[in-house]
Design a protein around this motif. Sequence first.
Motif, mmCIF file in Angstrom:
data_model
loop_
_atom_site.group_PDB
_atom_site.id
_atom_site.type_symbol
_atom_site.label_atom_id
_atom_site.label_comp_id
_atom_site.label_asym_id
_atom_site.label_seq_id
_atom_site.Cartn_x
_atom_site.Cartn_y
_atom_site.Cartn_z
ATOM 1 N N SER A 77 0.852 -1.188 0.000
ATOM 2 C CA SER A 77 0.000 0.000 0.000
ATOM 3 C C SER A 77 0.886 1.236 0.000
ATOM 4 N N LYS A 81 1.508 0.324 5.320
ATOM 5 C CA LYS A 81 0.916 -0.362 6.464
ATOM 6 C C LYS A 81 0.274 -1.691 6.095
ATOM 7 N N ASN A 82 0.014 -1.905 4.808
ATOM 8 C CA ASN A 82 -0.606 -3.143 4.328
ATOM 9 C C ASN A 82 0.113 -3.601 3.071
ATOM 10 N N THR A 84 -0.466 -6.749 -0.075
ATOM 11 C CA THR A 84 -1.122 -7.933 -0.608
ATOM 12 C C THR A 84 -0.069 -8.779 -1.297
ATOM 13 N N ILE A 102 -3.263 -10.701 2.864
ATOM 14 C CA ILE A 102 -3.075 -9.299 3.201
ATOM 15 C C ILE A 102 -2.306 -9.253 4.511
ATOM 16 N N LYS A 104 -0.729 -6.919 7.485
ATOM 17 C CA LYS A 104 -0.851 -5.614 8.139
ATOM 18 C C LYS A 104 0.346 -5.446 9.066
#
Length: 122
Positions: A77, A81-82, A84, A102, A104
Amino acid sequence: MSIAALAEQYNQFQQAFGQGEDQDYERTINSLFSHDFKKIANGDELTSNRSQLLSQLAGIKEFAGKWTIQSHEIIPSHDNKNCTIRYLLNSEKAGNFEIIAILKVSGGQINQINEIFYKQEK
């Protein structure tokens, strides 16, 4: 460390564990995952803290045998913070699984993995 780098380390950790490489997995887990780490797969919570991860993976290995990880995509992202990730898990006893997860991150460690997987049919 960037979320993409953490995702790559996570896949390397899975690869090493799946191949039964001789490593200090506890140290790797403590480095990569936050204390309150959670792992969710297909809607079911598999672990509620990082201390459960090693036994969760050992259960998978008992069922599936040795495995390899073939990474297809790592998509971080913009806020770091994220992330995939999409990869293929090839196991010797249970077959091949396509996985989308995903990750985090909080405080420079992975604090949650939420994955969806399905078995590939030949």
